[in-house]
Design a protein around this motif. Structure first.
Motif, PDB file in Angstrom:
ATOM      1  N   ALA A 288       0.826  -1.202   0.000  1.00  0.00           N
ATOM      2  CA  ALA A 288       0.000   0.000   0.000  1.00  0.00           C
ATOM      3  C   ALA A 288       0.862   1.255   0.000  1.00  0.00           C
ATOM      4  N   VAL A 289       1.962   1.222   0.752  1.00  0.00           N
ATOM      5  CA  VAL A 289       2.870   2.374   0.797  1.00  0.00           C
ATOM      6  C   VAL A 289       3.589   2.535  -0.532  1.00  0.00           C
TER       7      VAL A 289
ATOM      8  N   GLY B 115      11.088   5.138  -4.622  1.00  0.00           N
ATOM      9  CA  GLY B 115      10.776   6.551  -4.682  1.00  0.00           C
ATOM     10  C   GLY B 115       9.514   6.919  -3.933  1.00  0.00           C
ATOM     11  N   VAL B 116       9.369   6.398  -2.708  1.00  0.00           N
ATOM     12  CA  VAL B 116       8.193   6.722  -1.897  1.00  0.00           C
ATOM     13  C   VAL B 116       8.295   8.183  -1.494  1.00  0.00           C
ATOM     14  N   ALA B 117       7.576   9.034  -2.204  1.00  0.00           N
ATOM     15  CA  ALA B 117       7.833  10.474  -2.087  1.00  0.00           C
ATOM     16  C   ALA B 117       6.595  11.267  -1.715  1.00  0.00           C
ATOM     17  N   ALA B 118       5.713  10.691  -0.886  1.00  0.00           N
ATOM     18  CA  ALA B 118       4.583  11.475  -0.396  1.00  0.00           C
ATOM     19  C   ALA B 118       5.120  12.721   0.305  1.00  0.00           C
ATOM     20  N   GLY B 119       4.384  13.821   0.217  1.00  0.00           N
ATOM     21  CA  GLY B 119       4.903  15.074   0.756  1.00  0.00           C
ATOM     22  C   GLY B 119       5.237  15.014   2.223  1.00  0.00           C
ATOM     23  N   ALA B 120       4.326  14.415   3.033  1.00  0.00           N
ATOM     24  CA  ALA B 120       4.546  14.334   4.476  1.00  0.00           C
ATOM     25  C   ALA B 120       4.444  12.881   4.920  1.00  0.00           C
ATOM     26  N   ILE B 121       5.366  12.470   5.777  1.00  0.00           N
ATOM     27  CA  ILE B 121       5.389  11.111   6.324  1.00  0.00           C
ATOM     28  C   ILE B 121       5.358  11.235   7.840  1.00  0.00           C
ATOM     29  N   VAL B 122       4.402  10.582   8.473  1.00  0.00           N
ATOM     30  CA  VAL B 122       4.307  10.596   9.934  1.00  0.00           C
ATOM     31  C   VAL B 122       4.522   9.170  10.424  1.00  0.00           C
ATOM     32  N   LEU B 123       5.596   8.952  11.184  1.00  0.00           N
ATOM     33  CA  LEU B 123       5.986   7.617  11.641  1.00  0.00           C
ATOM     34  C   LEU B 123       6.005   7.596  13.168  1.00  0.00           C
ATOM     35  N   LEU B 124       4.848   7.507  13.777  1.00  0.00           N
ATOM     36  CA  LEU B 124       4.792   7.504  15.231  1.00  0.00           C
ATOM     37  C   LEU B 124       4.872   6.066  15.731  1.00  0.00           C
ATOM     38  N   THR B 125       6.001   5.451  15.441  1.00  0.00           N
ATOM     39  CA  THR B 125       6.230   4.058  15.787  1.00  0.00           C
ATOM     40  C   THR B 125       7.286   3.987  16.867  1.00  0.00           C
ATOM     41  N   CYS B 126       7.567   2.790  17.310  1.00  0.00           N
ATOM     42  CA  CYS B 126       8.598   2.599  18.337  1.00  0.00           C
ATOM     43  C   CYS B 126       9.968   2.775  17.715  1.00  0.00           C
ATOM     44  N   SER B 127      10.644   3.869  18.012  1.00  0.00           N
ATOM     45  CA  SER B 127      11.994   4.148  17.515  1.00  0.00           C
ATOM     46  C   SER B 127      12.063   4.161  15.999  1.00  0.00           C
TER      47      SER B 127
ATOM     48  N   ALA C 258      15.183  11.760   1.336  1.00  0.00           N
ATOM     49  CA  ALA C 258      15.999  11.583   0.129  1.00  0.00           C
ATOM     50  C   ALA C 258      15.147  11.179  -1.062  1.00  0.00           C
ATOM     51  N   ALA C 259      14.063  10.440  -0.809  1.00  0.00           N
ATOM     52  CA  ALA C 259      13.196   9.990  -1.899  1.00  0.00           C
ATOM     53  C   ALA C 259      12.273  11.095  -2.399  1.00  0.00           C
ATOM     54  N   GLY C 260      12.137  12.198  -1.625  1.00  0.00           N
ATOM     55  CA  GLY C 260      11.343  13.314  -2.109  1.00  0.00           C
ATOM     56  C   GLY C 260      10.333  13.877  -1.143  1.00  0.00           C
ATOM     57  N   ALA C 261      10.163  13.286   0.047  1.00  0.00           N
ATOM     58  CA  ALA C 261       9.234  13.850   1.023  1.00  0.00           C
ATOM     59  C   ALA C 261       9.729  15.210   1.497  1.00  0.00           C
TER      60      ALA C 261
END
Length: 751
Positions: free
Chosen positions: A614-615, A655-667, A686-689
């Motif tokens: 999906a990502v 090239g996963v380059a969505a504008g904003a990435i939110v990673l509220l994961t463990c570390s 680096a991929a474009g976010a």
């Protein structure tokens, strides 16, 4: 440090490609067999007549092996191999042909010869199989195919326990250990050397090689005293054994260690010993280093310029760096700048081509030295824009260099070798991907400054054991300040990390890192480019004038000013993708994903639907929010999604380059020991976010969920920098411990 090439490596990698078989003649044949067993220099001269007189294929194979690494011997070796053909001894002859072709630069022909030898090898010939593995190992190293080389090392490691001959076993151990050191895997190298010591007595001529490798292990572990002790023992053993090449190599390393430790008298003592003509370049390098340390730059310039016309690529960066430093001390700035720039260009060429790319931590540090010296040259001359441009070039591969500091550690040598193979392949793959990403771009500094205008950025840079900072003010004016010695700053960081609630420690570190002339006006956001030793610092948690920095400034981070300048936020409509609880064991993450999806008016992907695919297929998504486990892998942190792991290499390749990435994961953004904030998060940049929000270290699920709610309530979609600060301030107001709210970091996010 001594430069190496194919011929130089042959002495180590090919020493085990020599076997012993029976011969038919009772006189000359016996002498041929005995010479081959003892690896005497005249083996070829003894065995060739036997082969010509009797046609004995075993004698021919012995002659071929004895000739394999001699200059100009390839035609004779190939004639022998073709003449023996597919008879039993042909495997050894074709193995020798592979070695000769490798040394002649015939890469494709060498591989064909090695493969023919392996195909002809009988199933019961364990010793021959070990030799085949050594030959292929050597070949793949030359091709920078570290995964294949380590696979052959694993084959050799399995076979070595089945071989009775001590000489063959110890040489195999040395070759395997040398390979692991070449890719920087210190832990497994130490395990292999421990096994080797159980195989060979101190009286053996191989023990000097073991101690030489021990010295490199101790250098990798940053144990200077043990490093020098091992070198001293290796040097003494090399003299005992009459091994002149090893004696010379260890002596140069002892000189280098003495100069690095400031023991100049010891370095001068070693330099009084005679050198061979072939060591003219490393000798000139070490003498010039000592001359600079003694305050005699004129002698340093003379020594370097005597050898520069003959310098190979391996040595150019080291000689030109010394050259430039000496010229600067002599008051010749124009020539000094030219020399230092040539040194930097040499390093960049090696990086761009992966030429001789080694992953040793100490070699990475050596390659950084020309950038540091050119930076200091420009700062001392007040050329701050030029100094900042050098910083961009030095950190152009920071994502990779940061990952290189963390090698896999396994419970056994066999598992360690396998993990090293996967790790090194991943590093080379990541390096290739990064070469085409904006993370490695070095645009003209004027363009960087123009794009950053209106924002306040502080870039920290370590140079010759000192930490510096260059601030770019909103009006474009640059200011530089030496922050202090790296050991002192590192000690303050360690104190603060141990006691993050200690307001005194936070104030001391805040005063050191954020002097008044570098800080923006109250209320203005602060963008920070940090590196070792302050990579672990959460600047918002520091204190100035009795307040948290967070109270005065929203803080964001970036791998470099150049990368930050390319992260302008998009104004397009939000098309969100929200994933949560992909493994079905994170109820708080599932709840977080539902709340976020409801606010963004999308359907969350939960459990099995929270998939890597999906990502990767997100396409036009402008925001991706992931609440999931993060796991450590051989190539850094990765997100555990329902259908597999999402790591930095995959992010770059797709090239996963969505504008904003939110990673509220463990570390999701663990701090590495060098040059960058977070490997996985930086890979998205680096991929474009344009913006990545992540946790630096472990965070309780309920705190992550609360932070997510507060972030989006504070209009995080439109202004993520301000929203992160607002969410953190609310967590502070609720008395959440510093260690928990300070973990959240925003990378990029330029308005």
């Amino acid at each position: 440090m001594v430069g190496s090439g194919r011929a130089g490596r042959a002495a180590i990698w090919l020493c085990m490609i020599c076997a012993c078989r029976s011969a038919s003649s009772p006189t000359l044949a016996e002498r041929c067999e005995q010479a081959a067993a003892a690896r005497l220099p005249d083996t070829a001269e003894l065995c060739l007549p036997v082969y010509e007189l009797t046609g004995d294929p075993a004698a021919g194979a012995r002659a071929a092996r004895a000739l394999q690494s001699r200059d100009g011997a390839l035609p004779m070796v190939e004639w022998i191999a073709n003449a023996i053909g597919d008879r039993a001894a042909g495997a050894d002859a074709w193995l020798a042909a592979g070695v000769s072709r490798d040394l002649a630069g015939d890469d494709r022909g060498a591989l064909a010869a090695y493969e023919r030898a392996a195909a002809m090898r009988s199933a019961g010939d364990t010793l021959g199989q070990l030799h085949d593995a050594a030959g292929l190992l050597y070949h793949h190293i030359n091709q920078n195919d570290y995964r294949a080389a380590v696979w052959q090392a694993a084959v050799a490691y399995d076979l070595v326990h089945l071989v009775d001959r001590q000489a063959e076993r110890i040489t195999a151990y040395i070759n395997i250990a040398s390979l692991l050191l070449d890719i920087g895997n210190v832990s497994t190298t130490a395990d292999i050397l421990d096994e080797a010591r159980g195989t060979v007595p101190v009286t053996s001529r191989y023990y000097a090689h073991i101690r030489q490798l021990d010295a490199l292990v101790e250098r990798g572990r940053d144990h200077p005293a043990l490093h020098r002790l091992a070198l001293l023992e290796a040097h003494a053993l090399a003299i005992r054994d009459g091994n002149h090449r090893l004696e010379s190599d260890t002596r140069f390393n002892l000189i280098d260690a003495a100069i690095r430790d400031g023991d100049l008298d010891d370095a001068e003592t070693w330099l009084r010993l005679p050198f061979s003509p072939e060591d003219a370049i490393p000798e000139a390098h070490d003498r010039s280093q000592l001359a600079i340390a003694r305050g005699d730059p004129r002698t340093a310039v003379r020594l370097v310029e005597q050898v520069l016309p003959t310098v190979t690529d391996n040595w150019l960066q080291y000689l030109e760096d010394v050259h430039g430093r000496a010229l600067a001390l002599l008051g010749e700035p124009a020539r000094a700048e030219q020399a230092l720039r040539r040194a930097v260009q040499s390093v960049e060429h090696a990086r761009d081509t992966l030429q001789g790319d080694s992953f040793k931590s100490w070699l990475l540090a050596a390659r950084r030295a020309p950038f540091e010296d050119l930076f200091l040259f420009y700062v001392s001359g007040g050329r701050l824009a030029d100094a900042l441009e050098v910083v961009q070039r030095a950190t152009a591969r920071s994502t990779l260099d940061g990952l290189l500091q963390s090698q896999p550690v396994e419970s056994s040598p066999a598992r360690g070798i396998a993990a090293a193979g996967a790790w090194s392949e991943g590093m080379h793959k990541l390096a290739r991907s990064l070469r085409t990403s904006r993370a490695t771009a070095t645009p003209p500094i004027d363009a960087v400054l123009a794009r950053l205008r209106g924002n306040h950025v502080i870039t920290y840079f370590r140079a010759r054991s000192e930490l510096w900072a260059i601030a770019i003010r909103a009006d474009g004016v640059l200011r530089a300040r030496k922050i202090g010695g790296v050991p002192e700053i590192a000690a303050r960081v360690a104190t603060w990390r141990r006691h993050p609630e200690d307001t005194g420690a936070a104030a001391e570190l805040g005063a050191a890192l954020l002097p008044e002339e570098l800080v923006p006006p109250p209320g203005a956001p602060l963008f920070v480019v940090a590196e070792d030793p302050i990579a672990e610092v959460s600047f918002g948690a520091l204190r100035r004038r009795g307040q948290l920095v967070l109270d005065q400034h929203a803080v964001a981070y970036a791998p470099s000013a150049a990368v930050l300048s390319a992260t302008r936020r998009s104004q397009s409509a939000i098309r969100a993708l929200v994933l949560g609880d992909p493994t079905g064991d994170l109820p708080q993450a599932r709840a977080e994903a539902k709340e976020v999806a409801d606010r963004l008016k999308v359907t969350p992907r939960l459990g099995p639907d929270a998939a890597r695919a999906a990502v990767l297929d997100a396409g036009e998504a402008t925001l991706i929010h992931i609440a999931a486990h993060t796991v450590a892998t051989d190539t850094g942190p990765a997100l555990r999604l329902s259908d597999g792991l999402l790591d930095a290499g995959t992010v770059l390749d797709h090239g996963v380059a969505a504008g904003a990435i939110v990673l509220l994961t463990c570390s999701s953004a663990p701090i590495t020991s060098r040059d960058e904030l977070a490997p996985l998060s930086s890979a998205f940049i680096a991929a474009g976010a344009h913006t990545v929000i992540a946790s630096r270290w472990a965070v309780p699920d309920d705190v992550a969920r609360s932070f997510a709610r507060m972030f989006y309530e504070a209009n995080g979609v439109a202004n993520p920098v301000a929203a992160v600060a607002a969410a953190q301030r609310e967590l502070v107001r609720r008395h959440v411990p510093v260690e928990q709210w300070a973990t959240f970091a925003l990378i990029g996010g330029l308005p």
